[in-house]
Scaffold this active site. Structure first.
Site, PDB file in Angstrom:
ATOM      1  N   ASP A  34       0.793  -1.226   0.000  1.00 54.68           N
ATOM      2  CA  ASP A  34       0.000   0.000   0.000  1.00 54.68           C
ATOM      3  C   ASP A  34       0.831   1.285   0.000  1.00 54.68           C
ATOM      4  O   ASP A  34       0.321   2.363   0.279  1.00 54.68           O
ATOM      5  CB  ASP A  34      -0.932  -0.002   1.233  1.00 54.68           C
ATOM      6  CG  ASP A  34      -2.229   0.705   0.927  1.00 54.68           C
ATOM      7  OD1 ASP A  34      -2.542   0.870  -0.272  1.00 54.68           O
ATOM      8  OD2 ASP A  34      -2.914   1.124   1.883  1.00 54.68           O
ATOM      9  N   HIS A 238      29.201  -0.629  -7.896  1.00 51.34           N
ATOM     10  CA  HIS A 238      27.919  -0.037  -7.507  1.00 51.34           C
ATOM     11  C   HIS A 238      27.652  -0.237  -6.009  1.00 51.34           C
ATOM     12  O   HIS A 238      26.561  -0.627  -5.602  1.00 51.34           O
ATOM     13  CB  HIS A 238      26.775  -0.607  -8.357  1.00 51.34           C
ATOM     14  CG  HIS A 238      26.830  -0.135  -9.781  1.00 51.34           C
ATOM     15  ND1 HIS A 238      26.083  -0.684 -10.791  1.00 51.34           N
ATOM     16  CD2 HIS A 238      27.554   0.845 -10.371  1.00 51.34           C
ATOM     17  CE1 HIS A 238      26.351  -0.060 -11.926  1.00 51.34           C
ATOM     18  NE2 HIS A 238      27.243   0.871 -11.698  1.00 51.34           N
ATOM     19  N   ASP A 255      30.656   8.686  -5.919  1.00 54.79           N
ATOM     20  CA  ASP A 255      29.987   8.813  -7.218  1.00 54.79           C
ATOM     21  C   ASP A 255      28.564   9.231  -6.898  1.00 54.79           C
ATOM     22  O   ASP A 255      27.745   8.407  -6.473  1.00 54.79           O
ATOM     23  CB  ASP A 255      30.037   7.468  -7.959  1.00 54.79           C
ATOM     24  CG  ASP A 255      29.443   7.543  -9.368  1.00 54.79           C
ATOM     25  OD1 ASP A 255      28.809   8.556  -9.688  1.00 54.79           O
ATOM     26  OD2 ASP A 255      29.624   6.568 -10.128  1.00 54.79           O
ATOM     27  N   ASP A 266      26.287  13.503 -13.008  1.00 54.06           N
ATOM     28  CA  ASP A 266      26.918  12.213 -12.684  1.00 54.06           C
ATOM     29  C   ASP A 266      28.412  12.483 -12.490  1.00 54.06           C
ATOM     30  O   ASP A 266      29.140  12.654 -13.465  1.00 54.06           O
ATOM     31  CB  ASP A 266      26.650  11.246 -13.844  1.00 54.06           C
ATOM     32  CG  ASP A 266      27.159   9.845 -13.568  1.00 54.06           C
ATOM     33  OD1 ASP A 266      27.659   9.590 -12.448  1.00 54.06           O
ATOM     34  OD2 ASP A 266      27.060   8.992 -14.470  1.00 54.06           O
ATOM     35  N   HIS A 345      34.986  -1.421 -16.707  1.00 57.25           N
ATOM     36  CA  HIS A 345      33.774  -0.790 -17.259  1.00 57.25           C
ATOM     37  C   HIS A 345      34.126   0.124 -18.421  1.00 57.25           C
ATOM     38  O   HIS A 345      35.295   0.337 -18.733  1.00 57.25           O
ATOM     39  CB  HIS A 345      33.012  -0.033 -16.161  1.00 57.25           C
ATOM     40  CG  HIS A 345      33.831   1.010 -15.438  1.00 57.25           C
ATOM     41  ND1 HIS A 345      34.158   2.215 -16.001  1.00 57.25           N
ATOM     42  CD2 HIS A 345      34.386   1.008 -14.198  1.00 57.25           C
ATOM     43  CE1 HIS A 345      34.861   2.924 -15.133  1.00 57.25           C
ATOM     44  NE2 HIS A 345      35.026   2.208 -14.034  1.00 57.25           N
ATOM     45  N   HIS A 349      29.159   7.386 -20.914  1.00 57.01           N
ATOM     46  CA  HIS A 349      27.831   7.204 -21.505  1.00 57.01           C
ATOM     47  C   HIS A 349      27.217   8.577 -21.690  1.00 57.01           C
ATOM     48  O   HIS A 349      27.609   9.541 -21.023  1.00 57.01           O
ATOM     49  CB  HIS A 349      26.963   6.350 -20.571  1.00 57.01           C
ATOM     50  CG  HIS A 349      26.984   6.835 -19.137  1.00 57.01           C
ATOM     51  ND1 HIS A 349      26.169   7.830 -18.671  1.00 57.01           N
ATOM     52  CD2 HIS A 349      27.767   6.492 -18.077  1.00 57.01           C
ATOM     53  CE1 HIS A 349      26.418   8.058 -17.394  1.00 57.01           C
ATOM     54  NE2 HIS A 349      27.400   7.269 -17.002  1.00 57.01           N
ATOM     55  N   HIS A 356      21.967   7.079 -17.853  1.00 53.88           N
ATOM     56  CA  HIS A 356      22.529   6.424 -19.034  1.00 53.88           C
ATOM     57  C   HIS A 356      21.581   6.794 -20.167  1.00 53.88           C
ATOM     58  O   HIS A 356      20.571   6.142 -20.393  1.00 53.88           O
ATOM     59  CB  HIS A 356      22.633   4.914 -18.834  1.00 53.88           C
ATOM     60  CG  HIS A 356      23.632   4.554 -17.769  1.00 53.88           C
ATOM     61  ND1 HIS A 356      23.860   3.277 -17.352  1.00 53.88           N
ATOM     62  CD2 HIS A 356      24.477   5.323 -17.040  1.00 53.88           C
ATOM     63  CE1 HIS A 356      24.803   3.266 -16.412  1.00 53.88           C
ATOM     64  NE2 HIS A 356      25.182   4.512 -16.203  1.00 53.88           N
ATOM     65  N   GLU A 380      34.780   8.683 -17.434  1.00 54.20           N
ATOM     66  CA  GLU A 380      34.938   8.121 -16.094  1.00 54.20           C
ATOM     67  C   GLU A 380      35.783   6.848 -16.032  1.00 54.20           C
ATOM     68  O   GLU A 380      35.311   5.802 -15.595  1.00 54.20           O
ATOM     69  CB  GLU A 380      33.555   7.835 -15.496  1.00 54.20           C
ATOM     70  CG  GLU A 380      32.608   7.062 -16.420  1.00 54.20           C
ATOM     71  CD  GLU A 380      31.279   6.724 -15.745  1.00 54.20           C
ATOM     72  OE1 GLU A 380      31.314   6.153 -14.651  1.00 54.20           O
ATOM     73  OE2 GLU A 380      30.230   7.037 -16.315  1.00 54.20           O
ATOM     74  N   TYR A 384      40.710  -0.458 -10.337  1.00 52.36           N
ATOM     75  CA  TYR A 384      40.217  -1.109  -9.120  1.00 52.36           C
ATOM     76  C   TYR A 384      41.031  -2.371  -8.889  1.00 52.36           C
ATOM     77  O   TYR A 384      41.001  -3.290  -9.723  1.00 52.36           O
ATOM     78  CB  TYR A 384      38.735  -1.477  -9.275  1.00 52.36           C
ATOM     79  CG  TYR A 384      37.915  -0.343  -9.873  1.00 52.36           C
ATOM     80  CD1 TYR A 384      37.301   0.616  -9.065  1.00 52.36           C
ATOM     81  CD2 TYR A 384      37.801  -0.196 -11.264  1.00 52.36           C
ATOM     82  CE1 TYR A 384      36.590   1.666  -9.615  1.00 52.36           C
ATOM     83  CE2 TYR A 384      37.096   0.855 -11.832  1.00 52.36           C
ATOM     84  CZ  TYR A 384      36.491   1.793 -11.002  1.00 52.36           C
ATOM     85  OH  TYR A 384      35.804   2.833 -11.551  1.00 52.36           O
ATOM     86  N   ARG A 408      38.136   6.151  -9.262  1.00 50.32           N
ATOM     87  CA  ARG A 408      37.447   6.569 -10.491  1.00 50.32           C
ATOM     88  C   ARG A 408      37.361   8.086 -10.467  1.00 50.32           C
ATOM     89  O   ARG A 408      37.191   8.688  -9.400  1.00 50.32           O
ATOM     90  CB  ARG A 408      36.042   5.943 -10.567  1.00 50.32           C
ATOM     91  CG  ARG A 408      35.249   6.396 -11.785  1.00 50.32           C
ATOM     92  CD  ARG A 408      34.025   5.508 -12.092  1.00 50.32           C
ATOM     93  NE  ARG A 408      32.989   5.540 -11.093  1.00 50.32           N
ATOM     94  CZ  ARG A 408      32.753   4.583 -10.209  1.00 50.32           C
ATOM     95  NH1 ARG A 408      33.502   3.502 -10.181  1.00 50.32           N
ATOM     96  NH2 ARG A 408      31.779   4.697  -9.325  1.00 50.32           N
ATOM     97  N   GLU A 410      35.244  11.025 -12.604  1.00 50.50           N
ATOM     98  CA  GLU A 410      34.167  11.149 -13.597  1.00 50.50           C
ATOM     99  C   GLU A 410      33.730  12.596 -13.752  1.00 50.50           C
ATOM    100  O   GLU A 410      33.332  13.245 -12.785  1.00 50.50           O
ATOM    101  CB  GLU A 410      32.958  10.301 -13.167  1.00 50.50           C
ATOM    102  CG  GLU A 410      31.762  10.426 -14.092  1.00 50.50           C
ATOM    103  CD  GLU A 410      30.605   9.492 -13.721  1.00 50.50           C
ATOM    104  OE1 GLU A 410      30.462   9.162 -12.530  1.00 50.50           O
ATOM    105  OE2 GLU A 410      29.851   9.116 -14.632  1.00 50.50           O
TER     106      GLU A 410
END
Ligand code: GLY
Ligand code: MN
Ligand code: MN
Length: 436
Positions: A34, A238, A255, A266, A345, A349, A356, A380, A384, A408, A410
């Site tokens: 609900d 992620h 990020d 981003d 990666h 993008h 994306h 980016e 790692y 990273r 970016e």
């Protein structure tokens, strides 16, 4: 703003003069019993209408004599509006959103067929809304069954999202204004995060302060779940738990970006929580930064989309060989995708209404489409070294001092006639700035 959506619809209709296109709003997503998730309009639907209510359908029928833009919306309902919020309603939608005709959504079956019978194609995205898919397929089959009597009607369904790829990829001045705003807010949050991060604080505290700035500055919220990853967590691409207490000697990879009026930022930055890089962190940071600057330089109008990724991949692979983390001939390593052990990666993008964002990357002959003025792309690259890294056969064992480092960087980059414009340059990224 209404003019802007009308302009888009005109552009779109000019491309499909004899067809009909049907766009569906996003469905309400259930969070738990609900209780719904916060509603977020479907980007394609929003792009052609500017209308942000669920249970709505937009029809573009450029060939129709009376109505070229038709909306189906939720009717006004005093009781429902007390529970679940205001509705624009049928009357006001016509005025506010420039539709030639507006019907209550409950009358879709009754009115939709008249906008389809004379069309030779139907543009519709199947697969996002099963309930509407069933209705659309039903109407289409009815028209096919009776086609022989009329000699008109859609003989095929084509994807309506594909239809928008080229238009959405090209950002207008108005869209860029909103993106700059999303980026300005996100930059402020990143700069604040760097100022407050220190050993002993928890990742979620940094997340909370950043997202506080997002809302305080008028953003709708986050563009995607914020990644605030310290220490080893930075090696999980992620990572969103954001619940670790930061230690001296950690790097912190953030990020995070906000969504402002449906347009997204981003941004990623990585910096030492204690103010100083270790020797290994510094070496890898400099390598990622070098790769990122080279990739940005490759974001040129006319340059094929793969070139910026190739530039980053080459720089990183060369660097990793020099450091002894990879071994072999650089070209062969790249060809065999050995760099993916550390850089797994893509380099970026398109960015816009979706994080994306829309934009076809390749031509049917597999060649890459070129960047065009007005594209916005993220750049980016990262490195790692997972704590439990095990080399593939033929690759060297690595020293423990490299393990657990994730980096990273970016930025969001606009393609201009004179080259790349880094929209996110209000967030510093030099080695010195990361240590200050
Ligand atoms: N934050 C999502 C991405 O960088 O693609
Ligand atoms: Mn990102
Ligand atoms: Mn990104």
């Amino acid at each position: 703003m209404a003019d802007l959506y009308q302009q888009r619809r005109e552009q779109l209709m000019a491309a499909i003069p004899t067809a009909t296109a049907v766009f569906a709003s996003a469905p309400l997503a259930v969070m738990h019993n609900d209780v719904d998730h916060i509603f977020r309009q479907d980007s394609s639907f929003y792009y052609v209408t500017g209308f942000n209510e669920p249970e709505s359908v937009a029809v573009l029928a450029p060939h129709h004599e009376e109505h070229r833009f038709i909306l189906f919306v939720r009717p006004k309902d005093k009781d429902r509006e007390i529970w679940s919020g205001r509705r624009v309603g049928v009357e006001a939608a016509k005025e506010l959103y420039g539709a030639d005709e507006v019907y209550p959504i409950g009358e879709l079956d009754e009115h939709l067929p008249k906008y389809l019978t004379q069309a030779d194609r139907l543009y519709y995205h199947l697969g996002s809304n099963r309930h509407l898919d069933t209705k659309i397929l039903h109407h289409w089959q009815q028209l096919l069954a009776t086609y022989y009597k009329r000699g008109t009607g859609p003989v095929a369904i084509e994807d309506s999202n594909l239809l928008l790829q080229t238009l959405r990829r090209q950002k207008s001045a108005e869209e860029l204004e909103l993106m700059r705003q999303a980026i300005a807010i996100s930059a402020k949050a990143h700069n604040h995060a760097r100022a407050i991060a220190q050993p002993g604080r928890y990742e979620y505290e940094i997340q909370a302060e950043m997202e506080h700035i997002f809302r305080l500055e008028g953003a709708m919220g986050t563009a995607y779940p914020s990644i605030v990853a310290s220490g080893d967590n930075a090696c999980i691409l992620h990572y969103i738990e954001n619940n670790r207490q930061m230690q001296s000697g950690d790097l912190l990879l953030i990020d995070a970006g906000c969504c402002y009026e449906y347009y997204n930022a981003d941004i990623t930055r990585t910096f030492p929580v204690g103010g100083q890089f270790t020797a290994e962190q510094r070496i890898l940071y400099e390598l990622v930064l070098e790769a990122q600057l080279k990739a940005i330089a490759a974001v040129q109008p006319g340059a094929p989309f793969n070139e910026f990724h190739d530039a980053a991949t080459r720089t990183i692979t060369e660097g990793l060989v020099e450091l002894g983390l990879l071994a072999g001939d650089v070209d062969t390593l790249i060809e065999e995708k050995k760099h993916k052990a550390f850089f797994m990666h893509g380099t970026g993008h398109f960015l816009g209404l979706d994080v994306h964002d829309a934009g076809i990357l390749r031509n049917p002959d597999k060649s890459w489409k070129p960047f065009e003025v007005g594209n916005v792309v993220t750049v980016e690259p990262g490195i790692y070294v997972t704590p439990n890294y095990e080399p593939e056969e033929g690759q060297p064992q690595i020293d423990d001092r490299w393990r657990g480092i994730g980096i990273r960087i970016e930025d969001d980059v606009l393609v201009t006639a004179t080259g790349p414009e880094v929209l996110t340059d209000a967030v510093p990224k030099t080695l010195a700035a990361m240590e200050s």
